[in-house]
Scaffold this motif. Structure first.
Motif, short mmCIF file in Angstrom:
data_model
loop_
_atom_site.label_atom_id
_atom_site.label_comp_id
_atom_site.label_asym_id
_atom_site.label_seq_id
_atom_site.Cartn_x
_atom_site.Cartn_y
_atom_site.Cartn_z
N ASP A 24 0.81 -1.22 0.00
CA ASP A 24 0.00 0.00 0.00
C ASP A 24 0.84 1.27 0.00
OD1 ASP A 24 -2.27 -1.55 0.05
OD2 ASP A 24 -2.44 -1.49 2.24
N HIS A 25 2.13 1.14 0.23
CA HIS A 25 3.01 2.31 0.28
C HIS A 25 3.17 2.88 -1.13
CE1 HIS A 25 6.64 4.71 0.93
NE2 HIS A 25 6.32 4.67 2.23
N PRO A 26 3.21 4.22 -1.26
CA PRO A 26 3.31 4.81 -2.61
C PRO A 26 4.61 4.45 -3.35
CG PRO A 26 3.16 6.53 -0.91
CD PRO A 26 3.04 5.21 -0.22
N TYR A 27 5.69 4.14 -2.64
CA TYR A 27 6.94 3.81 -3.31
C TYR A 27 7.12 2.32 -3.58
CZ TYR A 27 8.52 8.57 -2.54
OH TYR A 27 8.64 9.92 -2.55
N TYR A 28 6.18 1.52 -3.16
CA TYR A 28 6.30 0.07 -3.33
C TYR A 28 6.46 -0.34 -4.80
CZ TYR A 28 5.45 -4.92 -2.68
OH TYR A 28 5.57 -6.28 -2.66
N PRO A 29 5.64 0.18 -5.73
CA PRO A 29 5.80 -0.21 -7.14
C PRO A 29 7.18 0.17 -7.70
CG PRO A 29 3.67 0.82 -6.83
CD PRO A 29 4.45 1.01 -5.56
N LEU A 30 7.67 1.34 -7.33
CA LEU A 30 8.99 1.77 -7.79
C LEU A 30 10.07 0.83 -7.25
CD1 LEU A 30 10.95 3.76 -9.12
CD2 LEU A 30 10.85 5.10 -7.01
N LEU A 31 10.02 0.54 -5.98
CA LEU A 31 11.00 -0.36 -5.37
C LEU A 31 10.92 -1.75 -5.99
CD1 LEU A 31 13.18 -0.25 -3.23
CD2 LEU A 31 11.48 -0.87 -1.52
N ALA A 32 9.72 -2.23 -6.25
CA ALA A 32 9.56 -3.54 -6.88
C ALA A 32 10.18 -3.56 -8.28
CB ALA A 32 8.08 -3.91 -6.95
N ASP A 33 9.98 -2.50 -9.05
CA ASP A 33 10.58 -2.42 -10.38
C ASP A 33 12.10 -2.41 -10.30
OD1 ASP A 33 8.12 -2.39 -11.60
OD2 ASP A 33 8.08 -0.21 -11.89
N LEU A 34 12.64 -1.65 -9.37
CA LEU A 34 14.10 -1.57 -9.24
C LEU A 34 14.69 -2.91 -8.80
CD1 LEU A 34 14.48 1.93 -7.56
CD2 LEU A 34 15.07 1.28 -9.90
N VAL A 35 14.03 -3.58 -7.88
CA VAL A 35 14.52 -4.88 -7.40
C VAL A 35 14.53 -5.89 -8.54
CG1 VAL A 35 13.87 -6.83 -5.92
CG2 VAL A 35 13.95 -4.54 -4.98
#
Length: 60
Positions: A24-35
């Motif tokens: 639910d965190h706003p940066y989760y999708p960005l972090l998932a893409d980077l990982v």
């Protein structure tokens, strides 16, 4: 330049952070893409060098 071991440690820390912050965190999708993308790009550069490409990893 970071070693292969350093890259893996950083990616693992990012994965742990994803568990902590939750989807639910706003940066989760960005972090998932980077990982997902960083290890693939690093591996492409590493493979390029092993196959006779330029000495420097173009993805660092």
């Amino acid at each position: 330049m970071r070693s292969e071991k350093d890259i893996r440690v950083i990616i693992e820390r990012a994965r742990e952070e994803m568990i902590y912050i939750g989807p639910d965190h706003p940066y989760y999708p960005l972090l998932a893409d980077l990982v997902t993308v960083i290890p693939e790009a690093w591996q492409q550069g590493y493979d390029s060098h092993r196959a006779g490409g330029p000495g420097a990893n173009p993805y660092r």
